[in-house]
Design an enzyme around this catalytic site. Structure first.
Site, PDB file in Angstrom:
ATOM      1  N   VAL A  67      72.972 -11.045  32.156  1.00 23.01           N
ATOM      2  CA  VAL A  67      72.747 -10.176  30.986  1.00 23.01           C
ATOM      3  C   VAL A  67      72.491  -8.713  31.367  1.00 23.01           C
ATOM      4  CG1 VAL A  67      71.898 -11.993  29.435  1.00 23.01           C
ATOM      5  CG2 VAL A  67      70.261 -10.713  30.848  1.00 23.01           C
ATOM      6  N   ASN A  92      66.552 -14.706  25.153  1.00 24.92           N
ATOM      7  CA  ASN A  92      65.497 -15.400  25.908  1.00 24.92           C
ATOM      8  C   ASN A  92      65.542 -15.171  27.419  1.00 24.92           C
ATOM      9  OD1 ASN A  92      63.716 -17.906  26.651  1.00 24.92           O
ATOM     10  ND2 ASN A  92      65.734 -18.362  27.526  1.00 24.92           N
ATOM     11  N   SER A 144      56.150 -12.135  25.649  1.00 27.02           N
ATOM     12  CA  SER A 144      55.188 -12.906  26.447  1.00 27.02           C
ATOM     13  C   SER A 144      53.796 -12.407  26.108  1.00 27.02           C
ATOM     14  CB  SER A 144      55.443 -12.690  27.945  1.00 27.02           C
ATOM     15  OG  SER A 144      54.365 -13.202  28.707  1.00 27.02           O
ATOM     16  N   TYR A 157      56.706  -7.315  35.479  1.00 24.78           N
ATOM     17  CA  TYR A 157      56.966  -8.295  34.414  1.00 24.78           C
ATOM     18  C   TYR A 157      56.200  -7.921  33.139  1.00 24.78           C
ATOM     19  CZ  TYR A 157      57.151 -12.861  32.066  1.00 24.78           C
ATOM     20  OH  TYR A 157      57.349 -13.871  31.149  1.00 24.78           O
ATOM     21  N   SER A 160      57.844  -5.046  31.472  1.00 24.31           N
ATOM     22  CA  SER A 160      59.105  -5.411  30.799  1.00 24.31           C
ATOM     23  C   SER A 160      58.818  -6.095  29.466  1.00 24.31           C
ATOM     24  CB  SER A 160      59.965  -6.312  31.698  1.00 24.31           C
ATOM     25  OG  SER A 160      59.444  -7.634  31.780  1.00 24.31           O
ATOM     26  N   LYS A 161      57.788  -6.944  29.427  1.00 24.21           N
ATOM     27  CA  LYS A 161      57.502  -7.687  28.187  1.00 24.21           C
ATOM     28  C   LYS A 161      56.818  -6.794  27.155  1.00 24.21           C
ATOM     29  CE  LYS A 161      59.381 -11.619  29.287  1.00 24.21           C
ATOM     30  NZ  LYS A 161      60.560 -12.117  28.582  1.00 24.21           N
ATOM     31  N   ILE A 190      53.324 -21.490  29.903  1.00 25.61           N
ATOM     32  CA  ILE A 190      54.138 -22.650  29.522  1.00 25.61           C
ATOM     33  C   ILE A 190      54.697 -23.310  30.783  1.00 25.61           C
ATOM     34  CG2 ILE A 190      56.084 -23.443  28.077  1.00 25.61           C
ATOM     35  CD1 ILE A 190      53.806 -21.901  26.544  1.00 25.61           C
TER      36      ILE A 190
HETATM   37  N1  LIG Z   1      57.202 -20.063  31.371  1.00 27.45           N
HETATM   38  C1  LIG Z   1      56.271 -19.290  30.839  1.00 27.45           C
HETATM   39  O1  LIG Z   1      55.057 -19.489  31.044  1.00 27.45           O
HETATM   40  C2  LIG Z   1      56.678 -18.137  29.962  1.00 27.45           C
HETATM   41  C3  LIG Z   1      55.686 -17.495  29.209  1.00 27.45           C
HETATM   42  C4  LIG Z   1      56.023 -16.432  28.389  1.00 27.45           C
HETATM   43  C5  LIG Z   1      57.348 -16.004  28.339  1.00 27.45           C
HETATM   44  N2  LIG Z   1      58.289 -16.617  29.081  1.00 27.45           N
HETATM   45  C6  LIG Z   1      59.663 -16.108  28.989  1.00 27.45           C
HETATM   46  O2  LIG Z   1      60.511 -17.130  28.509  1.00 27.45           O
HETATM   47  C7  LIG Z   1      61.828 -16.908  29.006  1.00 27.45           C
HETATM   48  C8  LIG Z   1      62.340 -18.183  29.651  1.00 27.45           C
HETATM   49  O3  LIG Z   1      61.445 -18.507  30.702  1.00 27.45           O
HETATM   50  P1  LIG Z   1      61.390 -19.954  31.360  1.00 27.45           P
HETATM   51  O4  LIG Z   1      60.005 -20.155  31.819  1.00 27.45           O
HETATM   52  O5  LIG Z   1      62.069 -20.949  30.493  1.00 27.45           O
HETATM   53  O6  LIG Z   1      62.266 -19.649  32.671  1.00 27.45           O
HETATM   54  P2  LIG Z   1      63.389 -20.498  33.441  1.00 27.45           P
HETATM   55  O7  LIG Z   1      63.602 -19.780  34.740  1.00 27.45           O
HETATM   56  O8  LIG Z   1      63.015 -21.921  33.499  1.00 27.45           O
HETATM   57  O9  LIG Z   1      64.676 -20.306  32.515  1.00 27.45           O
HETATM   58  C9  LIG Z   1      65.265 -19.022  32.380  1.00 27.45           C
HETATM   59  C10 LIG Z   1      66.766 -19.171  32.209  1.00 27.45           C
HETATM   60  O10 LIG Z   1      67.303 -17.841  32.059  1.00 27.45           O
HETATM   61  C11 LIG Z   1      68.411 -17.698  32.949  1.00 27.45           C
HETATM   62  N3  LIG Z   1      68.513 -16.279  33.343  1.00 27.45           N
HETATM   63  C12 LIG Z   1      67.576 -15.554  34.010  1.00 27.45           C
HETATM   64  N4  LIG Z   1      68.047 -14.317  34.232  1.00 27.45           N
HETATM   65  C13 LIG Z   1      69.294 -14.249  33.694  1.00 27.45           C
HETATM   66  C14 LIG Z   1      70.280 -13.241  33.619  1.00 27.45           C
HETATM   67  N5  LIG Z   1      70.100 -12.047  34.189  1.00 27.45           N
HETATM   68  N6  LIG Z   1      71.423 -13.504  32.948  1.00 27.45           N
HETATM   69  C15 LIG Z   1      71.639 -14.723  32.408  1.00 27.45           C
HETATM   70  N7  LIG Z   1      70.763 -15.739  32.478  1.00 27.45           N
HETATM   71  C16 LIG Z   1      69.593 -15.502  33.109  1.00 27.45           C
HETATM   72  C17 LIG Z   1      68.078 -18.612  34.133  1.00 27.45           C
HETATM   73  O11 LIG Z   1      69.220 -18.969  34.886  1.00 27.45           O
HETATM   74  C18 LIG Z   1      67.439 -19.792  33.427  1.00 27.45           C
HETATM   75  O12 LIG Z   1      68.408 -20.728  33.005  1.00 27.45           O
HETATM   76  C19 LIG Z   1      61.733 -15.709  29.949  1.00 27.45           C
HETATM   77  O13 LIG Z   1      62.111 -14.531  29.281  1.00 27.45           O
HETATM   78  C20 LIG Z   1      60.267 -15.680  30.306  1.00 27.45           C
HETATM   79  O14 LIG Z   1      59.835 -14.388  30.685  1.00 27.45           O
HETATM   80  C21 LIG Z   1      57.999 -17.681  29.884  1.00 27.45           C
END
Ligand SMILES: NC(=O)c1ccc[n+]([C@@H]2O[C@H](COP(=O)([O-])OP(=O)(O)OC[C@H]3O[C@@H](n4cnc5c(N)ncnc54)[C@H](O)[C@@H]3O)[C@@H](O)[C@H]2O)c1
Length: 266
Positions: A67, A92, A144, A157, A160-161, A190
């Site tokens: 992305v 996402n 986030s 991070y 960014s958020k 999460i």
């Molecule tokens: N896990 C947490 O505690 C948490 C908390 C708050 C917010 N988030 C946010 O939720 C979102 C998903 O996180 P997650 O924990 O499911 O992570 P994850 O790593 O399990 O899944 C993220 C997905 O995004 C894809 N991705 C990452 N960068 C990319 C790019 N440049 N282009 C295309 N695809 C890309 C990855 O390949 C992966 O499939 C993120 O934005 C993360 O910051 C996560």
């Protein structure tokens, strides 16, 4: 799980939909009969998740791209629009690394900002240009809790958020008169492949004990429905909002045992 199908024949595009929270969001939209476009930069998980989602969704279209590459984004969005006009964008995709502020190298700083913030902007702008012509559309961005309250080791991070939250609010102001709603979900801690790759289980337990009033991490099934709610007509008068799901972490300082023992129940 709801039995009604709020998204029948709606085209929902999800970035980072191959695993973690993004995959669960995709799965829940599929259960409500949405046509899915999934953008991800991990070829293996994208192919696996497309197969899995294909067993539930009427149609699933995978797009293998990063992305943060604007040209690739524009081409994929144009291709997805040709198949079906995009009704819902779930922005996402994101990455995280834990590095103390004094030790962050320029490359790492740029990578996080490029993907989490600029990538979100590229996808949102490309999709909203089409939605604006139709005067109809919904965007839900992944924020986030860290965009609202800092966490040690995550200066890039967290920044960014925080940007995601302001992007969401400004987009909502500029796009409301064009029939486009824009909101963000801000999860706390999460359990996903991302968080499990960064943190060993003993860290997670300690973090939860110290900071989360509900005494546990959240799971993806508790976050995905918030995206579906904000994408649905049930939230038709909501735009520019931030929906926090963090087990109480931002409500205030978590009380310790001594304070909790003062509570007399019944
Ligand atoms: N896990 C947490 O505690 C948490 C908390 C708050 C917010 N988030 C946010 O939720 C979102 C998903 O996180 P997650 O924990 O499911 O992570 P994850 O790593 O399990 O899944 C993220 C997905 O995004 C894809 N991705 C990452 N960068 C990319 C790019 N440049 N282009 C295309 N695809 C890309 C990855 O390949 C992966 O499939 C993120 O934005 C993360 O910051 C996560």
């Amino acid at each position: 799980m709801r039995s009604e199908k709020r998204f029948e024949s709606k085209h929902v595009l999800i970035t980072g939909g191959a695993r973690g929270i993004g995959f669960e969001i995709a799965r829940q939209f599929a259960m409500e009969a949405a046509v899915l476009s999934i953008i991800d930069f991990n070829a293996k998980t994208l192919s696996q998740s497309t197969k899995e989602l294909g067993r539930i969704a009427p149609e699933v279209y995978p797009y293998l791209l990063d992305v943060s590459r604007r040209q690739q984004v524009n081409e994929a969005i144009a291709a997805a629009e040709k198949i079906h006009p995009i009704d819902v964008l779930i922005n996402n995709a994101g990455i995280a690394f834990e590095t103390p502020f004094l030790n962050i190298e320029e490359e790492e700083w740029r990578k996080i900002l490029d993907i989490n913030l600029s990538g979100m902007f590229y996808v949102a702008q490309a999709v909203c240009r089409f939605m604006a012509r139709r005067k109809k559309g919904v965007v839900v961005n992944m924020g986030s809790k860290n965009g609202l309250d800092g966490e040690f080791g995550y200066a890039h991070y967290n920044t960014s958020k925080a940007g995601v939250i302001m992007l969401t609010k400004t987009m909502s102001l500029e796009l409301a008169h064009l029939g486009i709603r824009v909101n963000a979900v801000c999860p706390g801690y999460i359990q996903t492949p991302m968080s499990m790759e960064i943190d060993p289980p003993e860290f997670t337990q300690d973090f939860v004990n110290r900071y989360i009033p509900m005494n546990r991490a959240g799971n993806v099934a508790e976050i995905a429905p918030l995206f579906l709610f904000l994408a649905s007509d049930e939230s038709s008068f909501i735009t520019g909002q931030i929906l926090i799901a963090d087990g109480g972490q931002l409500a205030g300082q978590k009380p310790g045992e001594a304070l909790l023992n003062k509570i007399k129940i019944g």
